[in-house]
Design an enzyme around this catalytic site. Structure first.
Site, PDB file in Angstrom:
ATOM      1  N   ASN A  83     -11.046   3.832  33.448  1.00  0.00           N
ATOM      2  CA  ASN A  83     -10.275   2.599  33.485  1.00  0.00           C
ATOM      3  C   ASN A  83      -9.130   2.723  34.493  1.00  0.00           C
ATOM      4  OD1 ASN A  83      -9.325   0.013  32.689  1.00  0.00           O
ATOM      5  ND2 ASN A  83     -10.093   0.376  30.611  1.00  0.00           N
ATOM      6  N   HIS A 113       2.941  25.255  38.605  1.00  0.00           N
ATOM      7  CA  HIS A 113       4.022  25.896  39.340  1.00  0.00           C
ATOM      8  C   HIS A 113       4.510  27.108  38.552  1.00  0.00           C
ATOM      9  CE1 HIS A 113       4.364  22.493  42.123  1.00  0.00           C
ATOM     10  NE2 HIS A 113       4.164  21.722  41.064  1.00  0.00           N
ATOM     11  N   ARG A 187      -3.865  18.371  19.134  1.00  0.00           N
ATOM     12  CA  ARG A 187      -4.408  19.273  18.119  1.00  0.00           C
ATOM     13  C   ARG A 187      -5.608  18.619  17.434  1.00  0.00           C
ATOM     14  NH1 ARG A 187      -0.612  23.248  17.326  1.00  0.00           N
ATOM     15  NH2 ARG A 187       1.537  22.742  17.909  1.00  0.00           N
TER      16      ARG A 187
END
Length: 202
Positions: A83, A113, A187
């Site tokens: 979408n 990073h 989770r």
């Protein structure tokens, strides 16, 4: 080893490298062309995607606008739908299986990073050039996965087949197959079972 080879192997690399900058510029041009097209011009959209992506199966739909860092490091299976406003920071490979649905604002971030500021901060080379170092980890989304709107998938993650990820989730670790998962960080909530069948005729 080139900076591109370092990037794809998960090592620290310099993203300002000339080859990498050229690949990003190519992707930017193709993405801009794609985003200007109307949805009705599906053949032209597919032609651009075939030039842009590392690999793409049949019946793949992207709703504009979409963004890619490189495009060539993203591989998509058959019958997938993305979408509006999908983002792919594909410094490492992104592998999307078949029959994957992604809600608006779905984001795939392979770029990473260093955690230590002294390694992360901009530095100056002997020639006076300013640059920084980054690295990347791949993402895999297996077959039959549905990612709700605004889901962020981080580098190094695999989402197992037939899983559903709730809207707004930030996926920072692997998700096993066949579960409903959601949250920040994402989770597992529960398995998806026959009790979830809606009873509609095929």
């Amino acid at each position: 080893m080139t900076e591109r080879e370092k990037m794809l192997s998960g090592r620290l690399y310099d993203p300002s490298d000339q080859e990498l900058a050229g690949l990003r510029q190519r992707a930017f041009r193709l993405v801009e062309q794609f985003n200007r097209l109307q949805k009705e011009d599906a053949a032209a959209q597919r032609e651009i995607l075939q030039k842009l992506l590392g690999g793409m199966g049949k019946n793949v739909t992207f709703r504009a606008a979409v963004r890619f860092d490189y495009g060539c490091n993203t591989y998509i299976g058959d019958d997938c739908y993305f979408n509006f406003n999908a983002v792919f920071l594909d410094c490492a490979s992104i592998h999307i299986g078949s029959n994957v649905m992604v809600g608006p604002g779905g984001s795939f971030f392979t770029a990473l990073h260093p955690l230590l500021a002294e390694e992360r901060n901009v530095r100056t080379g002997p020639d006076g050039r300013r640059y920084n170092l980054e690295y990347a980890k791949p993402i895999t989304v297996e077959d039959n996965v549905w990612l709700g709107g605004g889901v962020i998938v981080n580098g190094g993650v695999t989402i197992g087949h037939d899983a559903v990820i709730g809207s707004g989730s930030v996926v920072t670790r692997d998700i096993p197959p066949g579960v409903l998962a959601a949250g920040v960080p994402c989770r597992v909530i529960r398995p998806i079972t026959e009790a979830d069948r809606m009873g509609l005729e095929k």
